[in-house]
Design a protein around this motif. Sequence first.
Motif, mmCIF file in Angstrom:
data_model
loop_
_atom_site.group_PDB
_atom_site.id
_atom_site.type_symbol
_atom_site.label_atom_id
_atom_site.label_comp_id
_atom_site.label_asym_id
_atom_site.label_seq_id
_atom_site.Cartn_x
_atom_site.Cartn_y
_atom_site.Cartn_z
ATOM 1 N N GLY A 17 62.948 37.056 -34.301
ATOM 2 C CA GLY A 17 61.699 36.965 -35.041
ATOM 3 C C GLY A 17 60.534 37.710 -34.431
ATOM 4 O O GLY A 17 59.402 37.576 -34.887
ATOM 5 N N GLN A 18 60.796 38.527 -33.386
ATOM 6 C CA GLN A 18 59.719 39.280 -32.739
ATOM 7 C C GLN A 18 60.074 40.766 -32.722
ATOM 8 O O GLN A 18 61.174 41.142 -32.324
ATOM 9 C CB GLN A 18 59.484 38.789 -31.309
ATOM 10 C CG GLN A 18 58.335 39.490 -30.604
ATOM 11 C CD GLN A 18 57.794 38.711 -29.417
ATOM 12 O OE1 GLN A 18 56.599 38.475 -29.324
ATOM 13 N NE2 GLN A 18 58.658 38.279 -28.523
ATOM 14 N N CYS A 19 59.120 41.588 -33.137
ATOM 15 C CA CYS A 19 59.384 43.024 -33.261
ATOM 16 C C CYS A 19 59.660 43.680 -31.916
ATOM 17 O O CYS A 19 59.064 43.324 -30.893
ATOM 18 C CB CYS A 19 58.196 43.723 -33.905
ATOM 19 S SG CYS A 19 58.003 43.370 -35.664
ATOM 20 N N ALA A 20 60.535 44.677 -31.964
ATOM 21 C CA ALA A 20 60.741 45.543 -30.811
ATOM 22 C C ALA A 20 59.491 46.388 -30.572
ATOM 23 O O ALA A 20 58.577 46.424 -31.406
ATOM 24 C CB ALA A 20 61.954 46.439 -31.057
ATOM 25 N N LEU B 35 60.716 30.023 -20.618
ATOM 26 C CA LEU B 35 60.364 29.827 -22.020
ATOM 27 C C LEU B 35 60.115 31.168 -22.706
ATOM 28 O O LEU B 35 59.674 32.125 -22.074
ATOM 29 C CB LEU B 35 59.115 28.953 -22.122
ATOM 30 C CG LEU B 35 59.205 27.593 -21.413
ATOM 31 C CD1 LEU B 35 57.884 26.842 -21.546
ATOM 32 C CD2 LEU B 35 60.351 26.757 -21.963
ATOM 33 N N PRO B 36 60.365 31.245 -24.016
ATOM 34 C CA PRO B 36 60.118 32.501 -24.745
ATOM 35 C C PRO B 36 58.628 32.760 -24.902
ATOM 36 O O PRO B 36 57.818 31.837 -24.869
ATOM 37 C CB PRO B 36 60.781 32.260 -26.103
ATOM 38 C CG PRO B 36 60.754 30.772 -26.280
ATOM 39 C CD PRO B 36 60.913 30.189 -24.903
ATOM 40 N N GLU B 37 58.287 34.034 -25.065
ATOM 41 C CA GLU B 37 56.887 34.435 -25.199
ATOM 42 C C GLU B 37 56.638 35.101 -26.547
ATOM 43 O O GLU B 37 57.469 35.867 -27.026
ATOM 44 C CB GLU B 37 56.515 35.461 -24.116
ATOM 45 C CG GLU B 37 56.630 34.982 -22.706
ATOM 46 C CD GLU B 37 56.285 36.106 -21.733
ATOM 47 O OE1 GLU B 37 55.102 36.547 -21.724
ATOM 48 O OE2 GLU B 37 57.172 36.556 -20.997
ATOM 49 N N ALA B 38 55.485 34.813 -27.128
ATOM 50 C CA ALA B 38 54.988 35.608 -28.254
ATOM 51 C C ALA B 38 54.077 36.665 -27.652
ATOM 52 O O ALA B 38 52.985 36.355 -27.169
ATOM 53 C CB ALA B 38 54.233 34.730 -29.234
ATOM 54 N N LEU B 39 54.534 37.903 -27.637
ATOM 55 C CA LEU B 39 53.779 38.967 -26.977
ATOM 56 C C LEU B 39 52.471 39.230 -27.729
ATOM 57 O O LEU B 39 52.380 39.062 -28.940
ATOM 58 C CB LEU B 39 54.639 40.227 -26.887
ATOM 59 C CG LEU B 39 55.945 40.018 -26.088
ATOM 60 C CD1 LEU B 39 56.801 41.270 -26.120
ATOM 61 C CD2 LEU B 39 55.657 39.605 -24.647
ATOM 62 N N ASP B 40 51.446 39.661 -26.994
ATOM 63 C CA ASP B 40 50.073 39.686 -27.498
ATOM 64 C C ASP B 40 49.874 40.520 -28.755
ATOM 65 O O ASP B 40 49.077 40.168 -29.619
ATOM 66 C CB ASP B 40 49.118 40.205 -26.410
ATOM 67 C CG ASP B 40 48.931 39.195 -25.290
ATOM 68 O OD1 ASP B 40 49.236 38.002 -25.523
ATOM 69 O OD2 ASP B 40 48.506 39.589 -24.201
ATOM 70 N N ASP B 41 50.569 41.655 -28.853
ATOM 71 C CA ASP B 41 50.314 42.575 -29.959
ATOM 72 C C ASP B 41 51.246 42.346 -31.147
ATOM 73 O O ASP B 41 51.416 43.217 -31.980
ATOM 74 C CB ASP B 41 50.420 44.027 -29.471
ATOM 75 C CG ASP B 41 51.765 44.325 -28.803
ATOM 76 O OD1 ASP B 41 52.600 43.396 -28.693
ATOM 77 O OD2 ASP B 41 51.984 45.485 -28.392
ATOM 78 N N ARG B 42 51.857 41.144 -31.208
ATOM 79 C CA ARG B 42 52.863 40.896 -32.242
ATOM 80 C C ARG B 42 52.686 39.547 -32.942
ATOM 81 O O ARG B 42 52.139 38.622 -32.353
ATOM 82 C CB ARG B 42 54.269 40.948 -31.612
ATOM 83 C CG ARG B 42 54.670 42.386 -31.352
ATOM 84 C CD ARG B 42 55.764 42.510 -30.316
ATOM 85 N NE ARG B 42 55.319 43.346 -29.219
ATOM 86 C CZ ARG B 42 56.110 44.012 -28.401
ATOM 87 N NH1 ARG B 42 57.414 43.911 -28.535
ATOM 88 N NH2 ARG B 42 55.621 44.747 -27.454
ATOM 89 N N ARG B 43 53.127 39.485 -34.179
ATOM 90 C CA ARG B 43 53.244 38.205 -34.884
ATOM 91 C C ARG B 43 54.710 37.781 -34.809
ATOM 92 O O ARG B 43 55.575 38.386 -35.419
ATOM 93 C CB ARG B 43 52.821 38.343 -36.347
ATOM 94 C CG ARG B 43 52.873 37.010 -37.116
ATOM 95 C CD ARG B 43 52.786 37.237 -38.616
ATOM 96 N NE ARG B 43 52.571 35.977 -39.335
ATOM 97 C CZ ARG B 43 53.056 35.714 -40.533
ATOM 98 N NH1 ARG B 43 53.792 36.610 -41.176
ATOM 99 N NH2 ARG B 43 52.812 34.562 -41.118
ATOM 100 N N HIS B 44 54.972 36.769 -34.034
ATOM 101 C CA HIS B 44 56.323 36.233 -33.837
ATOM 102 C C HIS B 44 56.573 35.204 -34.942
ATOM 103 O O HIS B 44 55.761 34.302 -35.155
ATOM 104 C CB HIS B 44 56.398 35.566 -32.461
ATOM 105 C CG HIS B 44 57.773 35.371 -31.915
ATOM 106 N ND1 HIS B 44 58.863 35.037 -32.692
ATOM 107 C CD2 HIS B 44 58.242 35.447 -30.629
ATOM 108 C CE1 HIS B 44 59.930 34.920 -31.921
ATOM 109 N NE2 HIS B 44 59.582 35.174 -30.671
ATOM 110 N N VAL B 45 57.692 35.340 -35.661
ATOM 111 C CA VAL B 45 57.979 34.403 -36.758
ATOM 112 C C VAL B 45 59.045 33.367 -36.373
ATOM 113 O O VAL B 45 59.453 32.564 -37.202
ATOM 114 C CB VAL B 45 58.370 35.136 -38.056
ATOM 115 C CG1 VAL B 45 57.210 35.998 -38.542
ATOM 116 C CG2 VAL B 45 59.639 35.967 -37.882
ATOM 117 N N TRP B 46 59.505 33.401 -35.117
ATOM 118 C CA TRP B 46 60.308 32.326 -34.538
ATOM 119 C C TRP B 46 61.517 31.930 -35.395
ATOM 120 O O TRP B 46 61.691 30.775 -35.743
ATOM 121 C CB TRP B 46 59.443 31.100 -34.234
ATOM 122 C CG TRP B 46 58.383 31.379 -33.222
ATOM 123 C CD1 TRP B 46 57.049 31.607 -33.482
ATOM 124 C CD2 TRP B 46 58.548 31.512 -31.807
ATOM 125 N NE1 TRP B 46 56.381 31.874 -32.306
ATOM 126 C CE2 TRP B 46 57.269 31.813 -31.258
ATOM 127 C CE3 TRP B 46 59.636 31.390 -30.938
ATOM 128 C CZ2 TRP B 46 57.068 32.009 -29.896
ATOM 129 C CZ3 TRP B 46 59.432 31.583 -29.576
ATOM 130 C CH2 TRP B 46 58.167 31.885 -29.066
#
Length: 404
Positions: free
Chosen positions: A135-138, A275-286
């Motif tokens: 759910g997180q972009c490359a 734990l997994p991270e939602a990187l700053d420049d991305r919208r993570h949809v998990w």
Amino acid sequence: SGVPLIDMHRQYAALEGELTAAIQRVCSSGRFVLGPDCQDLERAVATYSQSSHAIGCASGSDALLLALMACNVGPGDEVIVPSYTFFATASAVSRLGARPVFVDIEPRGFNIDPERIEAAITPSTQAIIPVHLYGQCAEMDPIMEIAERHGLTVIEDAAQAIGAEYRGRRAGSIGQMSCFSFYPTKNLGGFGDGGMLTTNDDKLADKLRLLRVHGMQPRYHHQVLGINSRLDSIQAAVLNVKFPHLDRWTELRQTHAARYTELFRAAGLNGLLTLPEALDDRRHVWNQYIVRVPDGRRDALREYLSQRKIGTEIYYPVPVHQQPCFTSLGVRPGKLRETERAAQETMALPIFPELTPAEQMLVVQEISAFFAQSPATTGHGLEAPKFLKRAASQAEEKRAKRRS
């Protein structure tokens, strides 16, 4: 008691009336393949994914195959792919007689490492397939820059990432083509298989529409050698009912991910779990919440949770390059070090939209209990459920402040 990895019954129960009515409309219409419901879904996905075109097909796996066919990949060609992903990413390459070239991942987001791509490019390379895993972009900007410099096609594998964003751009709008899956466990899931391609290239869109129907245009006149991969109208009708709820479901997944992270940190499990991270420049949809369990204790933890009816899963225990059908490619052990480490350490926890805070507290409590009773662990674990409830309450207060 217990917590399922995913519970699709809860979502179905909330929408049962609308879903039944939508299926009945298709049954009454008799337009079962590529009917009006399919066209409605294509328009919705194109708009949502910031793309000019969306082309429905039979599955996410077929979407990958069609994308590669559209850029004429065939025998003698190479396509760069990650190995830490679902099998379909590489198998689509091999089905066309081309060679998948596996590149290692970066450890924070589990996606293909842009810094390792250039070394894998040869005169035979035709395309790169970055997978937006979990759910997180490359890291798309450097990937697109490398591809442009070498004249390569970029096909986004966004099967797990509908609605994800990279620097304000939606998954599905960055590469030349993108592939989505509507398998039931995805963030937007149907009642069976279904897929979609998106593109901003008019010519590619026309070619994809032709390829999915045996290359037939007009009827019984075959312009190219295509495949039979059409989206059926019942799947589209189901997805059209669900689509308006997607952003709300995504927000719930994001809330659950934040709650897990706060609860695990409050429980003092730093160092025992990564734990997994939602990187700053991305919208993570998990699509998944993936933890790392180092020191060889993942399988023991998973067995402990299974005995307590806590659902978990391992994606992916055997990297693609180590699958029996790909051993002939000769990727030596240790060449994809981060891929192999992720396969040994990662584990998915429940994160579906209808998951409750109480269920999440139970998951964290049981994981803490496992580490508390482990001989290798000292000074960790929850002392009592009261502590967990207090941590959950603090987490809710933080979220309420952010919303106000």
